[in-house]
Design a protein around this motif. Sequence first.
Motif, PDB file in Angstrom:
ATOM      1  N   UNK A  30      45.565  37.266  66.783  1.00  0.00           N
ATOM      2  CA  UNK A  30      45.789  37.162  68.228  1.00  0.00           C
ATOM      3  C   UNK A  30      45.456  35.764  68.754  1.00  0.00           C
ATOM      4  N   UNK A  32      43.675  34.983  71.051  1.00  0.00           N
ATOM      5  CA  UNK A  32      42.236  34.949  71.314  1.00  0.00           C
ATOM      6  C   UNK A  32      41.484  34.167  70.243  1.00  0.00           C
ATOM      7  N   UNK A  93      32.052  38.388  72.196  1.00  0.00           N
ATOM      8  CA  UNK A  93      31.314  39.651  72.330  1.00  0.00           C
ATOM      9  C   UNK A  93      32.151  40.695  73.035  1.00  0.00           C
ATOM     10  N   UNK A  94      31.983  41.921  72.573  1.00  0.00           N
ATOM     11  CA  UNK A  94      32.648  43.059  73.168  1.00  0.00           C
ATOM     12  C   UNK A  94      31.846  43.492  74.385  1.00  0.00           C
ATOM     13  N   UNK A  95      32.538  43.848  75.472  1.00  0.00           N
ATOM     14  CA  UNK A  95      31.853  44.339  76.658  1.00  0.00           C
ATOM     15  C   UNK A  95      31.560  45.825  76.464  1.00  0.00           C
ATOM     16  N   UNK A  98      33.293  48.424  78.645  1.00  0.00           N
ATOM     17  CA  UNK A  98      34.727  48.697  78.583  1.00  0.00           C
ATOM     18  C   UNK A  98      35.055  49.497  77.339  1.00  0.00           C
ATOM     19  N   UNK A 102      41.432  48.168  74.879  1.00  0.00           N
ATOM     20  CA  UNK A 102      41.765  47.396  76.055  1.00  0.00           C
ATOM     21  C   UNK A 102      42.851  48.015  76.957  1.00  0.00           C
ATOM     22  N   UNK A 103      42.485  48.722  78.049  1.00  0.00           N
ATOM     23  CA  UNK A 103      43.505  49.335  78.900  1.00  0.00           C
ATOM     24  C   UNK A 103      44.180  48.290  79.777  1.00  0.00           C
ATOM     25  N   UNK A 104      45.380  48.588  80.242  1.00  0.00           N
ATOM     26  CA  UNK A 104      46.084  47.710  81.177  1.00  0.00           C
ATOM     27  C   UNK A 104      45.386  47.789  82.529  1.00  0.00           C
ATOM     28  N   UNK A 105      45.326  46.666  83.191  1.00  0.00           N
ATOM     29  CA  UNK A 105      44.727  46.624  84.523  1.00  0.00           C
ATOM     30  C   UNK A 105      45.509  47.553  85.441  1.00  0.00           C
ATOM     31  N   UNK A 106      44.786  48.389  86.209  1.00  0.00           N
ATOM     32  CA  UNK A 106      45.451  49.224  87.193  1.00  0.00           C
ATOM     33  C   UNK A 106      45.991  50.524  86.637  1.00  0.00           C
ATOM     34  N   UNK A 107      45.995  50.696  85.322  1.00  0.00           N
ATOM     35  CA  UNK A 107      46.442  51.961  84.765  1.00  0.00           C
ATOM     36  C   UNK A 107      45.287  52.739  84.157  1.00  0.00           C
ATOM     37  N   UNK A 109      41.597  52.408  85.124  1.00  0.00           N
ATOM     38  CA  UNK A 109      40.508  52.916  85.960  1.00  0.00           C
ATOM     39  C   UNK A 109      40.010  51.800  86.830  1.00  0.00           C
TER      40      UNK A 109
ATOM     41  N   UNK B 306      41.112  44.053  92.375  1.00  0.00           N
ATOM     42  CA  UNK B 306      41.563  43.460  91.105  1.00  0.00           C
ATOM     43  C   UNK B 306      41.722  41.962  91.263  1.00  0.00           C
ATOM     44  N   UNK B 354      39.796  30.365  75.228  1.00  0.00           N
ATOM     45  CA  UNK B 354      39.102  31.608  74.865  1.00  0.00           C
ATOM     46  C   UNK B 354      37.703  31.317  74.348  1.00  0.00           C
ATOM     47  N   UNK B 365      37.084  41.312  75.845  1.00  0.00           N
ATOM     48  CA  UNK B 365      37.979  42.345  76.379  1.00  0.00           C
ATOM     49  C   UNK B 365      38.647  41.884  77.670  1.00  0.00           C
TER      50      UNK B 365
END
Lengths: 109, 463
Positions: A30, A32, A93-95, A98, A102-107, A109, B306, B354, B365
Motif C-alpha cells: 500500500x 502507506x 501504530x494501529x488506533x 478503530x 478500516x471502514x469508509x467515512x460516513x458508512x 459510524x 467529519x 505517511x 488507520x
Amino acid sequence: MSNTGLVSFMALYVFMLAAFVGYQVIGRVPALLHTPLMSATNAISGISLVGSLVAAGSSDTVTTILGTVAVAAASINVVGGFLITDRMLRMFKHDPGRPAKRPKLGHGG
Amino acid sequence: MAREYFVQVAYLLASGLFILGLKGMGSAETARRGMFLAEAGMLLAVIGTLLQAEILRYEWILVGLAVGSAVGVAISLRVPMTAMPQRIAASHAFGALAATLVGLAEFLGSQGHGEVIAHPKMAALGFEVMFGSLTVTGSIMAFGKLQEILPSAPITYRGQNATNIALFLATVGLYVYLIVVPDAAWAFYAMIGLGLAIGILIVLPIGGADMPVVISLLNSYAGLASSATGFAIGNNVLIIAGALDGASGFILSILMSRAMNRSFTNVLFGAFGSAPAAAALKGGAALPVREVTIEDAAVQLAFARRVIVVPGYGLAVAQAQHQVRELAQQVERQGGEVLYAIHPVAGRMPGHMNVLLAEANVPYDALRDMDEVNPDFPECDVSLVVGANDVVNPAARTDQASPIFGMPILDVDKSKSIIVMKRSMNPGFAGIENALFYDPKTAMLFGYAKSSLSKLVAHMKGL
C-alpha cells in the motif's frame, strides 16, 4: 553456443522470473508503506555485499582496495537500511479505538 | 564440495526470505515480521559468502564491514524523518558505488591476468558499470538538491537536452563497442567517465518537486546495477535481489509519474516551470477570496462531524505535524471524526507524508490514500488544507488549458466547506492559480501553518 553463453542465458531466466515476482509482490504494497518499502529494498540490494566480500578477500592489492571500499558502502546500506526501516515501521501504530477493517467515512459510524 | 553446496543452499534460502520479507510489506501489521525474515536472509547470504573458497584473507573484509556498519548505524539512528528522501538518495549512491567498484575490480583483475573477458560477461559488466556510475553521481546530485546544498530549482541552459542525449548515445556506443572488443580498457574507463558526467547533467534540470520520480528512478537503476553484478560474477542471489529492487523502483516511478500527470521523458527532459506561466486564472486578482479568523475557524471545526485534513509538503516544511495531530484530537473531543487525505506526491519521496504523520502519532488507520478518500469528500463537513496547492486544484479536472489538466487530485472542492491554511496568495510550485481558493465554499486562513494550528488548538480547548 559457448558454455559461458548458456550460463548467461540461464541467468536471464532467473532475472526475468525474479522481476515478475517482484512486480507482483511489490504492486500489492500500500501507498502507506512506500517509504519503508524503498528503504527495505535498498537494504536488500545491499546484497551486492556478496560480490564486494569476494573482491575484498582477494590476493590482489588493487582488487582488495576497491573491494574494501565496496564492502563499506554496501554494509552502510545493509545495516543502515534495515535499522531505519524498522525505525519507521515501529512508528506506524494501529488506533485501538478503530476497528481493524478500516471502514469508509460516513458508512461505519 | 560440501562447502560449495552449503553456500548455494544459503543463497537459495536468502532469495526466498527476501521475497517473503517484501511480501510482508503488504500490510502494516506484517511489515516488521517481514523485515526480520529479510534480515535473516541477508545474514545467511553473508555467512555463506564468507565460507567461499575464493576468499583468501579476511582482514580487509573486517575493516570494510566495521566501517560500513558503524557509519550505517550512526546515520540511521540520527536522521530525522523529514530528511528521509536525502538519506534514501545517499543510499542509492552507496549501493551503486559498491556495484561500480565490484565491476571495476573484476575488469582490472582480468586485465592483470592477461585474460580477455567473454562477450556475455562483458555485456553484464558494462551494464553494471554504466548504470552504476550514472546512479552514483545522479544520486549525489539528488542528495545535494534535497539537502539544499545545491539550489533545488531546475538549472537549465540552451541545448541541454541535445547535449544529454548526445552523451548518452556516446556512452551506449562505448558499451556496445566493449561487448565486441572486451579488452578495450580505454573504452571501459571512458564509459565510466561519461556515466559519471551524465548522472550530474541529467539531474541538474530537475526541480525539487519532481524529486519523488527521480528518487524512484535512481532506485530502479541501482537495483539493475546490482542485478548486472550478479550476471557478471554468476551469482543468482544478487540477480534476484537486484531484480526485486529494480522492480520496486520501477513501480514507484510509474506511480509517481502518474500522480504528477507526467511521463518519464517529460520529467527527465521537461524542466517544468518554464511553460505554464500563461495559465493565470481568468480575471486573476479581481476575484475575491473569503478570509476567516482563527475564532470562526475553531467554531467551524468544533461543530464538524467529519473533517478531512489535506497535508501538503508545506506542512512538513513548517514541521507542524504534531500541531495537526493536536487539532485532530480537539475535533475528536468534540465528537467529530478526522481522516487524512494523502496525495501520492504530498512529500518529497513516495509515501513520505505517511511516515511524517505516523511519527507525529497519527494512527495509520486514519491515513487514506487518494483513491480511497476521494469518495468521502462530498460527505465531509470541513476539509482543512495545510500547505497543499496543486494537488487540490480543481483545474486538473475542469480546465483543459491548464498545464496540470488530467493530473489526479484530491476532490477537496466537493466537500461541504473548505478551510485553506496558506501564508499568502502566492501560487504553488507549478506557478498555477488555484480556483479552489476563490470557491464560495472556501475560507482562507492566512499565516504560518504552525502558529495558526497552535492558535486553533488553543481556541478549541476553550470551547
